[in-house]
Design an enzyme around this catalytic site. Structure first.
Site, PDB file in Angstrom:
ATOM      1  N   ASP A 147      33.326   7.120  33.889  1.00 52.12           N
ATOM      2  CA  ASP A 147      32.359   8.185  34.205  1.00 52.12           C
ATOM      3  C   ASP A 147      32.913   9.044  35.343  1.00 52.12           C
ATOM      4  OD1 ASP A 147      30.482   7.302  32.377  1.00 52.12           O
ATOM      5  OD2 ASP A 147      29.222   6.284  33.853  1.00 52.12           O
ATOM      6  N   ARG A 197      34.758  13.048  27.553  1.00 51.30           N
ATOM      7  CA  ARG A 197      33.322  13.338  27.409  1.00 51.30           C
ATOM      8  C   ARG A 197      33.070  14.565  28.290  1.00 51.30           C
ATOM      9  NH1 ARG A 197      30.013   9.377  30.479  1.00 51.30           N
ATOM     10  NH2 ARG A 197      30.250   7.919  28.753  1.00 51.30           N
TER      11      ARG A 197
HETATM   12  P1  FDA Z   1      20.165  20.662  30.400  1.00 49.91           P
HETATM   13  O1  FDA Z   1      19.982  19.990  31.731  1.00 49.91           O
HETATM   14  O2  FDA Z   1      20.391  22.126  30.365  1.00 49.91           O
HETATM   15  O3  FDA Z   1      18.935  20.266  29.508  1.00 49.91           O
HETATM   16  C1  FDA Z   1      18.775  20.746  28.187  1.00 49.91           C
HETATM   17  C2  FDA Z   1      17.509  20.134  27.597  1.00 49.91           C
HETATM   18  O4  FDA Z   1      17.703  18.723  27.455  1.00 49.91           O
HETATM   19  C3  FDA Z   1      16.263  20.242  28.458  1.00 49.91           C
HETATM   20  O5  FDA Z   1      15.580  21.435  28.247  1.00 49.91           O
HETATM   21  C4  FDA Z   1      15.455  19.034  27.994  1.00 49.91           C
HETATM   22  O6  FDA Z   1      14.851  19.312  26.765  1.00 49.91           O
HETATM   23  C5  FDA Z   1      16.511  18.003  27.755  1.00 49.91           C
HETATM   24  N1  FDA Z   1      16.762  17.127  28.934  1.00 49.91           N
HETATM   25  C6  FDA Z   1      17.870  17.137  29.725  1.00 49.91           C
HETATM   26  N2  FDA Z   1      17.775  16.187  30.672  1.00 49.91           N
HETATM   27  C7  FDA Z   1      16.575  15.588  30.498  1.00 49.91           C
HETATM   28  C8  FDA Z   1      15.894  14.528  31.182  1.00 49.91           C
HETATM   29  N3  FDA Z   1      16.433  13.910  32.223  1.00 49.91           N
HETATM   30  N4  FDA Z   1      14.656  14.152  30.737  1.00 49.91           N
HETATM   31  C9  FDA Z   1      14.097  14.773  29.657  1.00 49.91           C
HETATM   32  N5  FDA Z   1      14.716  15.785  28.979  1.00 49.91           N
HETATM   33  C10 FDA Z   1      15.918  16.184  29.393  1.00 49.91           C
HETATM   34  N6  FDA Z   1      27.049  13.602  34.495  1.00 49.91           N
HETATM   35  C11 FDA Z   1      28.036  13.395  35.396  1.00 49.91           C
HETATM   36  O7  FDA Z   1      28.098  14.099  36.399  1.00 49.91           O
HETATM   37  N7  FDA Z   1      28.955  12.401  35.180  1.00 49.91           N
HETATM   38  C12 FDA Z   1      28.939  11.621  34.066  1.00 49.91           C
HETATM   39  O8  FDA Z   1      29.801  10.756  33.905  1.00 49.91           O
HETATM   40  C13 FDA Z   1      27.913  11.848  33.111  1.00 49.91           C
HETATM   41  N8  FDA Z   1      27.825  11.099  31.968  1.00 49.91           N
HETATM   42  C14 FDA Z   1      26.924  11.453  30.987  1.00 49.91           C
HETATM   43  C15 FDA Z   1      26.912  10.795  29.755  1.00 49.91           C
HETATM   44  C16 FDA Z   1      26.099  11.229  28.726  1.00 49.91           C
HETATM   45  C17 FDA Z   1      26.141  10.540  27.405  1.00 49.91           C
HETATM   46  C18 FDA Z   1      25.224  12.356  28.941  1.00 49.91           C
HETATM   47  C19 FDA Z   1      24.353  12.879  27.834  1.00 49.91           C
HETATM   48  C20 FDA Z   1      25.179  12.962  30.164  1.00 49.91           C
HETATM   49  C21 FDA Z   1      25.998  12.516  31.199  1.00 49.91           C
HETATM   50  N9  FDA Z   1      25.964  13.127  32.449  1.00 49.91           N
HETATM   51  C22 FDA Z   1      26.964  12.864  33.358  1.00 49.91           C
HETATM   52  C23 FDA Z   1      24.809  14.000  32.818  1.00 49.91           C
HETATM   53  C24 FDA Z   1      25.080  15.469  32.589  1.00 49.91           C
HETATM   54  O9  FDA Z   1      25.981  15.941  33.552  1.00 49.91           O
HETATM   55  C25 FDA Z   1      23.769  16.291  32.668  1.00 49.91           C
HETATM   56  O10 FDA Z   1      23.243  16.166  33.957  1.00 49.91           O
HETATM   57  C26 FDA Z   1      22.716  15.879  31.666  1.00 49.91           C
HETATM   58  O11 FDA Z   1      23.277  15.632  30.418  1.00 49.91           O
HETATM   59  C27 FDA Z   1      21.627  16.979  31.501  1.00 49.91           C
HETATM   60  O12 FDA Z   1      22.196  18.144  31.030  1.00 49.91           O
HETATM   61  P2  FDA Z   1      22.079  18.665  29.510  1.00 49.91           P
HETATM   62  O13 FDA Z   1      23.457  18.950  29.068  1.00 49.91           O
HETATM   63  O14 FDA Z   1      21.353  17.704  28.689  1.00 49.91           O
HETATM   64  O15 FDA Z   1      21.381  20.061  29.596  1.00 49.91           O
END
Ligand code: FDA
Length: 320
Positions: A147, A197
């Site tokens: 990660d 990732r």
């Molecule tokens: P965004 O935040 O723009 O959200 C898009 C939509 O997704 C929202 O409108 C909502 O519908 C939904 N959503 C997102 N988060 C939600 C929540 N917490 N609760 C409910 N709904 C939610 N980061 C990092 O810094 N280091 C890492 O190693 C990882 N590893 C990792 C693994 C995996 C499998 C994922 C999916 C994510 C990570 N992350 C991470 C976290 C990543 O950086 C990011 O903070 C989250 O994925 C939220 O961003 P989105 O891309 O989902 O989009």
């Protein structure tokens, strides 16, 4: 972005932490994001995901370790996880893809953090523990993802993972689109044909290293995902952003990139409808399943991504 930084800052305050940890009120929310306190509880959660043809990456929650004994204990847990994972029927039945053949990714792998392996105690401690985990994964041919944490660790993480990759270990890492440096890191990982990732980024970072504007982060995420899908090796597109997912599916179709050449990843308990929908449409979908008693920092990052969740907590705190 302002709400996110406010939530991350207040969550770091000790009284907030102890209230959230103690109160029964937050249990359902914690349970939604965390698969259990123990490895065995998390494997129960994995069972139901595997039954629905979802792939998994298992994560033992915990961040920085402050002594070699703590770092070694975290490493021992990672090794135990690999041992248990190797006993899961789907993993036992998994046949690693032949060199040059069509890629087929493992049903259940693990994700680790280098600060858990002792990165604050020195690169040598973290590297030793990381290697022991990679060696433990060898007999089952499993994959270990590192990660990505806050920006003070990015360079060392990229260096240690690149070194392991050059030595032929089955490993890969995470790149965060909010960092200004990430286009360059993407190119390095393309050169190494490393499994990346790609995520937007979850830590509180200064504008000197990361874009403060969400629109810029989203733009970078799309650009870097496309680059990895076209030129990288089996990238994991990790987001719950439906609009971006649609754009990337359309890009893959236009560029004739077969869905077997990449996977979508989402967090346990978030957008389950989207996870199932993509799977039903034939995409590889992997769920990040966290477990362990050190759930608080992970939990607060999830709240910060979704201010509505944090508002619920604040309202409850004020109601006493
Ligand atoms: P965004 O935040 O723009 O959200 C898009 C939509 O997704 C929202 O409108 C909502 O519908 C939904 N959503 C997102 N988060 C939600 C929540 N917490 N609760 C409910 N709904 C939610 N980061 C990092 O810094 N280091 C890492 O190693 C990882 N590893 C990792 C693994 C995996 C499998 C994922 C999916 C994510 C990570 N992350 C991470 C976290 C990543 O950086 C990011 O903070 C989250 O994925 C939220 O961003 P989105 O891309 O989902 O989009």
């Amino acid at each position: 972005m302002l709400a996110r930084s406010l939530i991350l800052r207040s969550a770091g305050l000790k009284p907030v932490e102890s209230t959230v940890r103690r109160s029964r009120l937050f249990r359902p929310l914690v349970k939604r994001f965390i698969a259990g306190d123990t490895l065995s509880e998390s494997l129960d959660a994995c069972r139901s995901l595997l039954d629905r043809s979802l792939k998994i990456t298992l994560d033992y929650l915990g961040e920085n370790t402050h002594s070699e004994a703590e770092a070694n204990a975290a490493k021992d847990t990672f090794v135990d996880m690999l041992d248990e994972v190797a006993r899961v029927p789907e993993v036992r039945a998994f046949v690693p893809p032949p060199a040059g053949g069509p890629f087929n990714s493992e049903p259940l792998n693990i994700s680790i953090k280098l600060t858990q392996c002792g990165l604050d105690l020195g690169n040598d401690v973290a590297e030793r523990n990381y290697r022991q985990v990679l060696d433990a994964a060898k007999p089952s041919g499993n994959f270990v993802r590192v990660d990505m944490e806050s920006s003070e660790y990015t360079q060392r993480t990229v260096d240690l993972v690149s070194k392991a990759l050059r030595e032929g270990y089955n490993t890969g890492t995470v790149l965060q689109s909010y960092l200004h440096r990430t286009d360059d890191d993407v190119e390095l990982m393309v050169q190494l044909q490393a499994r990346v990732r790609i995520v937007k980024g979850a830590y509180l970072e200064p504008a000197s290293v990361a874009y403060p504007e969400k629109s810029k982060v989203d733009e970078a995420f799309v650009r870097q995902s496309k680059r990895l899908m076209s030129a990288g090796f089996y990238p994991a597109i990790a987001t719950h952003d439906e609009k971006i997912i649609e754009e990337l599916k359309a890009y893959a179709a236009a560029e004739k990139i077969d869905p077997s050449r990449y996977e979508f990843q989402m967090l346990y308990g978030i957008r389950r409808d989207l996870q199932e929908g993509l799977r039903k449409d034939g995409y590889n979908v992997r769920i990040y399943v966290p477990f362990g008693s050190q759930w608080y920092p992970y939990f607060t990052r999830r709240l910060a991504e979704r201010p509505a969740n944090a508002l619920f907590i604040l309202r409850s705190l004020f109601k006493g």
